[in-house]
Write a protein that holds these residues in place. Sequence first.
Motif, PDB file in Angstrom:
ATOM      1  N   ILE A  23       0.838  -1.196   0.000  1.00  0.00           N
ATOM      2  CA  ILE A  23       0.000   0.000   0.000  1.00  0.00           C
ATOM      3  C   ILE A  23       0.877   1.253   0.000  1.00  0.00           C
ATOM      4  CG2 ILE A  23      -0.229   0.082   2.509  1.00  0.00           C
ATOM      5  CD1 ILE A  23      -2.993   0.954   0.017  1.00  0.00           C
ATOM      6  N   TRP A  24       2.039   1.182   0.610  1.00  0.00           N
ATOM      7  CA  TRP A  24       2.931   2.344   0.676  1.00  0.00           C
ATOM      8  C   TRP A  24       3.478   2.688  -0.704  1.00  0.00           C
ATOM      9  CZ3 TRP A  24       2.034   5.109   4.610  1.00  0.00           C
ATOM     10  CH2 TRP A  24       1.654   4.519   5.809  1.00  0.00           C
ATOM     11  N   HIS A  25       3.774   1.678  -1.496  1.00  0.00           N
ATOM     12  CA  HIS A  25       4.231   1.938  -2.862  1.00  0.00           C
ATOM     13  C   HIS A  25       3.153   2.677  -3.658  1.00  0.00           C
ATOM     14  CE1 HIS A  25       6.994  -1.503  -1.942  1.00  0.00           C
ATOM     15  NE2 HIS A  25       7.849  -0.638  -2.487  1.00  0.00           N
ATOM     16  N   TRP A  26       1.913   2.211  -3.537  1.00  0.00           N
ATOM     17  CA  TRP A  26       0.816   2.836  -4.290  1.00  0.00           C
ATOM     18  C   TRP A  26       0.538   4.255  -3.809  1.00  0.00           C
ATOM     19  CZ3 TRP A  26       0.106   0.989  -8.738  1.00  0.00           C
ATOM     20  CH2 TRP A  26       0.208  -0.376  -8.997  1.00  0.00           C
TER      21      TRP A  26
END
Length: 70
Positions: free
Chosen positions: A6-9
Amino acid sequence: MGSFSIWHWLIVLIVVMLVFGTKKLGNIGTDLGKAVRGFKEGIKSEEEKPTAPVADKTTIDVDAKEKSKG
């Protein structure tokens, strides 16, 4: 490395918002919605169009025969 967390997105989303701006992204979404709606209406109107009557073809054939006799 197969899937992103989720952090990448979230980072990708923030970068996209910084590059394009929120107003431009909103306009793109609105334009995309209008395009999809127009496409659906176009398909619906194509399905509702009646096919050409057979009588028109017969009339054209008769006219062609009369010209060849003359």
